[in-house]
Design a protein around this motif. Structure first.
Motif, PDB file in Angstrom:
ATOM      1  N   PRO A 185     -25.976  39.127   1.744  1.00 50.62           N
ATOM      2  CA  PRO A 185     -25.100  39.846   0.815  1.00 50.62           C
ATOM      3  C   PRO A 185     -25.609  41.241   0.439  1.00 50.62           C
ATOM      4  CG  PRO A 185     -25.249  37.556   0.170  1.00 50.62           C
ATOM      5  CD  PRO A 185     -26.215  37.731   1.304  1.00 50.62           C
ATOM      6  N   VAL A 186     -26.911  41.392   0.270  1.00 51.51           N
ATOM      7  CA  VAL A 186     -27.431  42.710  -0.151  1.00 51.51           C
ATOM      8  C   VAL A 186     -27.206  43.799   0.895  1.00 51.51           C
ATOM      9  CG1 VAL A 186     -29.145  41.898  -1.812  1.00 51.51           C
ATOM     10  CG2 VAL A 186     -29.778  42.117   0.607  1.00 51.51           C
ATOM     11  N   ALA A 243     -24.539  44.599   2.013  1.00 48.96           N
ATOM     12  CA  ALA A 243     -23.272  45.277   1.684  1.00 48.96           C
ATOM     13  C   ALA A 243     -23.412  46.201   0.482  1.00 48.96           C
ATOM     14  CB  ALA A 243     -22.174  44.240   1.425  1.00 48.96           C
ATOM     15  N   GLU A 244     -24.576  46.166  -0.149  1.00 48.90           N
ATOM     16  CA  GLU A 244     -24.762  46.938  -1.379  1.00 48.90           C
ATOM     17  C   GLU A 244     -24.525  48.438  -1.149  1.00 48.90           C
ATOM     18  OE1 GLU A 244     -28.327  45.714  -3.292  1.00 48.90           O
ATOM     19  OE2 GLU A 244     -27.691  46.516  -5.229  1.00 48.90           O
TER      20      GLU A 244
END
Lengths: 287, 559
Positions: free
Chosen positions: A276-277, A279-280
């Motif tokens: 997920p990170v 996509a930060e």
């Protein structure tokens, strides 16, 4: 190297009518997969609904027996997800040319690397004998009592005109030839459409084994399947004048996967590594 | 403290670009923003407008009261001038043949001509706007450099300064709070949530107002290594997503009501094949083509049972861009954990409104795939995709995962191996297996968010995008000591009941507020709890209800 053909045997009870043309197609398919040294887990067969569409149950490979007319889109999704899978569509003429007709058009355009075997018996079997898109004009059926009023669909000329990169016709009654065409189609890089003529022993009393046998002829060894003009001529040969079987048209073209950098130069999408990170950074678009 | 600016004109006049530039300037200055769009389904002509509210506190909804109108045509002045506040102003080019009190006719086009590009007249208007609100020009040139290429940036900046010099300060200056917000709309937040949560394949057919999700994902396709496919129709879109999910990637599809209608048979396919799938329906007014670019919440009843036959499902409505981000990621986990269909409900209002919010916390996002490992099937036995288990969830393998093990899925009723069956006993077992998952989903549900007075006399109930307008209405009513509270549902199926039953016992009146004709949430509440809403505030004109409409109706019809 070949794969033991018995690995492809399914334990499921077969629901086809005795003498059905589907048996010839099933047996040829097992042989083709075996000769291509494919393993059951490396192959996915998708289908829609109809007698032909029951095929995934009668062969031991991965199978997705979806909705009527919708055999092709799940095949496309699966191929995009895992480009290493050999994805084959096995389904009928009603399913391919009638209810899901739109999907053929656009997957010829995508030229996605899947093989589409149409079990073409020129009739609706499972719903008991109505005309299909390929039933001859004038042929009487259980529904078209005075004969079919509309022109039949010509899958071969249709596919060639759209630029389909592999177009072939085969006959379920000639296994050796069918195995050859199947192998070529499966090996082909791009969308391969094979219209396989097969009798429906229960509902099509016109296009019988004998009817086909008397009419089909193999394309000459000197036939040039890369010549579009010649291919068109062959596409319109039908009926008493003879029905050519073999690879009618073939063209080298980039495939959907070649044209998609995220797929082409990368491991299969199922192996995409993601957290997920990652996509930060996209939040920068919103500052 | 906040102000509301309306930019209006006909389609093709550039109000979108103008509003993007103005909102970006205000956002970078440190103001909170709420921007919403009202547009027609046409490429040229007609009347479109965009409103930008900006201020020092977070803003949750649009306002019907306007402080400033930027009119690109005569129509805009005539349609909107009645909504101007007492101190409100209108600016337009001097060439527009219109007269009104509070109107500044400015030589915007003349400036553009002098600067050397007729398109920059809108930027001159922005200059005038900034001056009216006493906002300093400092650092704005940097935004222009991001927004335009160098020659155009320079011309626009010149136009901005010329516009700034045309006019005097008018509105009271409010000091911006320099906070590190992001400015995002609902569609973008859904797309970002999907990206964060590891969606690898998104297939869709363009349909307003859902297209923005696909557009954002397509822009990130190569960078994120995902595939976005424009399908030939919505039936292909959902079936491709199902095929991709079956083959082992996280897949998603999105559409609006018309496309969703086409997908319904395939919802059942996902259900019976137990293929994890997330579908978002960005609602617009139906039936049929309805009002393509406008808003409504009329698909709730439909999506609760869409598909023939019975399947387990979860339905989550999205309440704001922040909710859209986190709930999309949550939906993807639930779909895979239980191998079920999860439907997300958004609408045109939420899809298109742009709000400043706290940056998303990506550390809160987890990816739970729910794919079984190789040990779940013994060497000498066949893999059973639909193995009967206590929970109803079978170990899920993907094709090719284990050598010489094959995976078979079927849209016909099937036995544990996936083969077609007509056995009454197997059918009963399989129905119970699948529907058991509906019960399991109850463990996942989240209660609605409660807003307002601690012990209310009046309880408002709403769902999805009416969150913002209801929140603002409740705050206004509470500030007048009217004891109102609101429950805004996110999860709608299975319906969470606890908070509702608790408040329902205490309050005198329950009012459902919905953007549909039949009061679909109220019907669902009654079906599931027996609780009857006493009054309804329903709107189905395609325009989002605003806080003042709610506030006024509560005062005039409920109190």
């Amino acid at each position: 190297m070949t794969t033991d053909i018995n690995l492809f045997n399914s334990m499921d009870e077969n629901a086809w009518c005795p003498g059905c043309g589907n048996f010839g197609i099933l047996n040829a398919l097992k042989e083709a997969l075996s000769e291509l040294d494919l393993k059951p887990h490396e192959v996915l067969i998708t289908s829609g609904i109809g007698q032909a569409a029951k095929l995934p149950h009668y062969i031991n490979v991965n199978g997705f027996n979806g909705l009527h007319g919708r055999a092709v889109p799940p095949a496309v999704g699966a191929k995009i997800a895992n480009k290493n899978l050999k994805v084959i569509v096995n389904t009928g003429d009603g399913d391919s040319y009638g209810e899901g007709g739109n999907h053929i058009i656009h997957n010829i355009r995508r030229n996605i690397d899947i093989t589409h075997f149409v079990h073409d018996n020129q009739i609706y079997g499972l719903t008991k004998g109505q005309g299909s898109p390929t039933t001859a004009k004038g042929q009487k059926t259980t529904l078209q009592l005075e004969g079919v009023k509309v022109d039949p669909f010509n899958p071969i000329s249709f596919a060639i005109s759209l630029g389909c990169s592999f177009v072939a016709r085969a006959f379920s009654g000639d296994k050796e030839h069918l195995v050859y065409v199947m192998k070529e189609a499966i090996k082909h890089k791009g969308y391969a459409l094979v219209d396989i003529l097969q009798p429906c022993v229960s509902f099509n009393k016109v296009n019988t084994y004998r009817w086909y046998k008397e009419r089909v002829y193999k394309l000459d060894k000197n036939y040039d399947c890369t010549n579009k003009e010649e291919a068109f001529k062959k596409a319109f040969e039908w009926g008493d004048e003879g029905i050519p079987i073999g690879i009618i048209y073939k063209e080298k073209k980039s495939t959907y996967i070649d044209r998609t950098p995220q797929l082409n130069s990368k491991p299969p999408l199922i192996n995409r590594e993601w957290k997920p990170v990652y996509a930060e950074k996209f939040m920068e678009d919103f500052i | 403290m906040n102000y509301n600016i309306l930019i209006g004109g006909s389609a093709g006049q550039g109000i979108v670009t103008l509003s993007q530039l103005l909102s970006k300037i205000l956002k970078r200055k440190g103001y909170h923003i709420f921007l919403n769009k009202d547009y027609m389904s046409r490429i040229r002509g007609g009347h479109n407008f965009i409103q930008i509210r900006f201020g020092t506190e977070q803003i949750f909804s649009h306002s019907p009261f306007i402080d400033l109108i930027i009119a690109l045509d005569k129509n805009t002045v005539e349609i909107h001038k009645e909504k101007l506040n007492e101190n409100g102003k209108i600016i337009c080019d001097e060439s527009i043949d219109v007269s009104s009190d509070n109107l500044f006719k400015l030589p915007l086009k003349e400036i553009a001509k002098e600067v050397g590009n007729s398109k920059v007249f809108g930027t001159a208007a922005i200059g005038a706007v900034l001056k009216l609100f006493s906002i300093p020009l400092k650092d704005i040139n940097k935004i222009f450099d991001e927004f335009f290429d160098s020659d155009l940036s320079n011309k626009n900046y010149q136009a901005l300064i010329r516009g700034y010099e045309l006019i005097n300060n008018h509105f009271e200056y409010v000091e911006p709070q320099d906070k590190n917000h992001i400015m995002i709309n609902g569609n973008q937040a859904v797309a970002l949530g999907a990206l964060a949560a590891g969606v690898s394949f998104y297939s869709a057919y363009p349909m307003t107002p859902s297209t923005g999700i696909m557009t954002y994902l397509a822009h990130k396709e190569e960078e994120a290594g995902i595939v976005v496919e424009q399908a030939e129709d919505e039936i292909a879109a959902i079936n491709m997503a199902i095929g991709a999910s079956f083959a082992g990637v996280r897949a998603m599809t999105g559409t609006s009501g018309g496309g969703f209608s086409l997908m319904t048979e395939s919802l059942g396919l996902a259900g019976i094949t137990e293929t994890p799938l997330v579908v978002i329906d960005v609602q617009r007014p139906g039936p049929a083509t309805g009002l393509p670019t406008r808003t409504e919440q009329s698909d709730l009843s439909f999506v609760l049972t869409a598909s023939h036959g019975e399947i387990p499902r979860m339905v989550i409505s999205l309440r704001s861009p922040a909710d859209a981000f986190y709930q999309t990621a949550r939906a993807l986990n639930i779909a895979e954990k239980y191998q079920v269909l999860v439907i997300l409900l958004s609408d045109q209002y939420l899809a298109d409104y742009v709000q400043t919010i706290e940056p998303f916390d990506f550390k809160k996002i987890t990816i739970e795939r729910g794919i079984a490992d190789a040990s779940s099937v013994k060497e000498n036995e066949d893999y059973k995709r639909y193995k009967l288990t206590e929970t109803g969830v079978s170990p899920r393998l993907i094709p090719g995962q284990i050598e010489n093990k094959t995976v078979l899925a079927d849209s016909d009723e099937h036995n544990e191996c996936g083969h077609i069956t007509e056995s009454a006993e197997v059918r009963t077992n399989m129905m119970e297996k699948r529907m058991k998952k509906q019960e399991l989903l109850k463990e996942e549900i989240q209660e609605p968010e409660y807003l307002g007075a601690e012990s209310p006399d009046i309880l408002l109930v709403g769902w999805g995008s009416t969150y913002g307008p209801i929140k603002e209405a409740v705050e206004r009513l509470n500030s007048e000591n009217i004891k109102v509270g609101a429950l805004i549902f996110g999860d709608v199926w299975p319906l969470p009941k606890e908070s509702l039953e608790k408040y329902a016992k205490k309050v005198k009146t329950i009012v459902n507020i919905e953007q549909n004709y039949t009061g679909q949430l109220a019907k669902l509440i009654r079906q599931e709890t027996g609780i009857k809403c006493d009054k309804s505030i329903l709107k189905y004109d395609g325009r989002q209800i605003n806080f003042y409409e709610i506030y006024s109706k509560i005062k005039s019809e409920v109190l």
